[in-house]
Design a protein around this motif. Sequence first.
Motif, short mmCIF file in Angstrom:
data_model
loop_
_atom_site.label_atom_id
_atom_site.label_comp_id
_atom_site.label_asym_id
_atom_site.label_seq_id
_atom_site.Cartn_x
_atom_site.Cartn_y
_atom_site.Cartn_z
N MET A 1 -7.39 64.34 20.03
CA MET A 1 -7.65 63.36 19.04
C MET A 1 -6.36 62.21 19.46
O MET A 1 -5.20 62.62 19.28
CB MET A 1 -8.05 62.80 17.88
N TYR A 2 -6.65 60.72 19.63
CA TYR A 2 -5.84 59.48 19.70
C TYR A 2 -5.21 59.14 18.40
O TYR A 2 -4.05 58.79 17.75
CB TYR A 2 -5.51 58.55 20.22
N TYR A 3 -6.39 59.37 17.48
CA TYR A 3 -5.81 58.71 15.97
C TYR A 3 -6.86 59.32 14.59
O TYR A 3 -7.39 60.10 15.41
CB TYR A 3 -7.39 57.51 15.68
N SER A 4 -5.51 59.62 13.84
CA SER A 4 -6.41 60.33 12.16
C SER A 4 -7.98 60.43 11.85
O SER A 4 -7.88 58.95 12.13
CB SER A 4 -5.85 60.84 11.74
N ALA A 5 -8.54 61.04 11.19
CA ALA A 5 -10.18 60.39 10.35
C ALA A 5 -8.85 59.59 9.42
O ALA A 5 -9.27 58.71 9.05
CB ALA A 5 -9.97 61.79 10.42
N ALA A 6 -8.19 59.93 8.83
CA ALA A 6 -7.14 59.08 7.92
C ALA A 6 -6.68 57.47 8.56
O ALA A 6 -7.02 56.59 8.12
CB ALA A 6 -6.04 59.77 6.65
N PHE B 1 -16.18 56.64 15.72
CA PHE B 1 -15.54 55.76 16.17
C PHE B 1 -15.42 56.10 17.81
O PHE B 1 -16.17 57.41 18.29
CB PHE B 1 -14.07 56.70 15.32
N TYR B 2 -13.94 55.38 17.96
CA TYR B 2 -14.41 56.20 19.74
C TYR B 2 -12.42 56.08 19.99
O TYR B 2 -12.31 55.24 20.45
CB TYR B 2 -14.49 54.23 20.47
N LEU C 1 -17.13 59.87 8.70
CA LEU C 1 -16.81 58.88 9.77
C LEU C 1 -16.82 60.20 11.22
O LEU C 1 -16.32 61.02 10.45
CB LEU C 1 -15.48 59.08 8.73
N GLY C 2 -17.69 59.03 11.99
CA GLY C 2 -17.45 60.05 13.27
C GLY C 2 -16.39 60.04 13.73
O GLY C 2 -15.99 58.71 13.71
N SER C 3 -15.57 61.36 14.29
CA SER C 3 -14.38 61.00 15.19
C SER C 3 -14.75 60.16 16.48
O SER C 3 -13.44 59.00 16.38
CB SER C 3 -13.91 62.12 15.61
N GLY C 4 -15.60 59.95 17.23
CA GLY C 4 -16.05 60.21 18.35
C GLY C 4 -15.57 61.74 19.43
O GLY C 4 -15.01 62.42 19.25
N THR C 5 -15.49 60.91 20.23
CA THR C 5 -16.33 62.16 21.47
C THR C 5 -14.64 63.30 22.04
O THR C 5 -13.87 62.39 22.08
CB THR C 5 -16.42 61.84 22.73
N ILE C 6 -14.73 64.12 22.11
CA ILE C 6 -13.24 64.80 21.82
C ILE C 6 -13.07 65.19 23.06
O ILE C 6 -14.56 65.87 23.44
CB ILE C 6 -12.91 66.14 20.65
N HIS D 1 -4.07 50.17 19.66
CA HIS D 1 -3.73 49.24 18.63
C HIS D 1 -4.71 49.89 17.42
O HIS D 1 -4.02 49.97 16.13
CB HIS D 1 -4.17 47.80 19.13
N ILE D 2 -6.07 49.84 17.63
CA ILE D 2 -6.70 49.57 16.75
C ILE D 2 -7.42 51.36 16.62
O ILE D 2 -8.27 51.63 17.79
CB ILE D 2 -7.81 48.55 16.28
N PRO D 3 -8.05 52.05 15.92
CA PRO D 3 -9.39 52.65 15.89
C PRO D 3 -11.00 51.53 16.53
O PRO D 3 -10.91 51.94 14.97
CB PRO D 3 -9.24 53.74 14.26
N VAL D 4 -11.03 52.05 17.34
CA VAL D 4 -12.29 51.61 17.90
C VAL D 4 -13.83 52.31 16.89
O VAL D 4 -13.84 53.51 17.41
CB VAL D 4 -12.52 50.92 18.63
N GLY D 5 -14.40 51.35 16.59
CA GLY D 5 -15.87 51.78 15.94
C GLY D 5 -17.20 50.69 15.78
O GLY D 5 -16.91 49.96 15.78
N TYR D 6 -18.21 51.83 14.89
CA TYR D 6 -19.38 50.67 15.32
C TYR D 6 -19.96 51.11 13.85
O TYR D 6 -19.49 52.49 13.73
CB TYR D 6 -20.53 50.72 16.26
N ASN D 7 -20.65 50.20 13.09
CA ASN D 7 -20.85 50.94 11.88
C ASN D 7 -22.74 51.23 12.40
O ASN D 7 -23.65 51.10 13.22
CB ASN D 7 -21.63 49.80 10.65
#
Length: 416
Positions: free
Chosen positions: A318-323, A124-125, A342-347, A150-156
């Motif tokens: 972080m802005y978004y949690s893993a949940a 995630f990002y 699930l990677g959190s994205g850079t902290i 609005h959304i947790p942005v991510g990629y596979n």
Amino acid sequence: MTLLKSWVSSANTANHPFPLNNLPYGVFSVGDDDPRCGVAIGDMILDVQAAQEAGIIGFGDIFDVPYWNDLMEMGPTAWTTFRARLTEILAEGSKDQADAEPFLVAQADATLHMPLAVSEYTDFYAGAQHARNMGAILRGSPDLPANWLHIPVGYNGRASSVVISGTDIRRPNGQMKAPDAEVPSFGPSKRLDIELEMGAIVGTGCDMGQPITVDQADEMIFGYVLLNDWSARDIQGWEYQPLGPFQGKAFGTSISPWIVTAEALEPFRAPTPEREKELLPYLDGTKDGLYDIELEVLMQPEGADKPTSLAKTNYSRMYYSAAEQLCHHAVGGCGMSSGDLLGSGTISGPTPDEYGSLMEKSWAGREPFTLDTGETRGFIEDGDTLTLRGAARGDGYTIGFGDCTGTILPALKFPV
């Protein structure tokens, strides 16, 4: 909660990463023995497979494999029961001490292996400061993309590229394009980077087509690891439009060796930040979703006596949690599996000493930083060792993860 005392005396100090309060899960081997499941306690590892075979744990035949997925699939009630039994066995004054003591192995004598079989990997990002910094670097503006709030942005990503701490990482070859070049070139990445992240491990999955709430997602998370999503910024910069990261992210992702359970981290829950824009109702949850975990990035050049600390920050940035990330991942019908990572994205935090990537630290190489050795860096050079560290600190005790470390090897000549 205060420090819980163990008959393993090395676990009873305030700064030791593996007290009885922690009991993280890993996979280890000694000498030529096959890898097996173990639990860290102080300077020792409890050989869970051997203890189970001796009838001490009494938890069914689930530890005859070198990964923790079988326990993960059993769900939260089993996780709690198993951890309670471990605590009973290892607690000071335990009636099980004499039976369990022969199954302790010194960590110094052990080799650590991947603690789980990774089913899928999603990155995630989800750090606002990092996203703003990257916007300022790449687009000249810290404004976030329209969807970001609005959304947790991510990629596979690639599960096949997830490796245990201590695994060397080969500098990738790839295609890249200089700003003033008419056509791309091929060769070793010149802008090799790290990303300081936390990894959430999905314990119980959900079926394809079955969405889950944030609270359900929270219950599905088995535990956490430190995660370094190595990044070739020049390869990534050429390839990512319009579909996002590909080869610039597929060559290596390192995780720390011990899975720290969500239950061990429960006392350290922290709230997500105040929302700049109200999230849609499906992303609402009833629990604080982040954790107060101190994080650090270190770099050690080849031949240096000790590493240089580059950044210190906290997972609670972080802005978004893993949940929330897991909920959003499944809401459209994507099935989730036990062992998904699930990677959190850079902290990153608000100041340069909290930036979780070298892209930010050196501002894309335009502002090189100086190491304790006197050397300067913009990005990673061959032979550099990068280490992530993390710890949650309670009342007289510490919950540690073990280092997440990797050394960069030179790129292979291609074609051979």
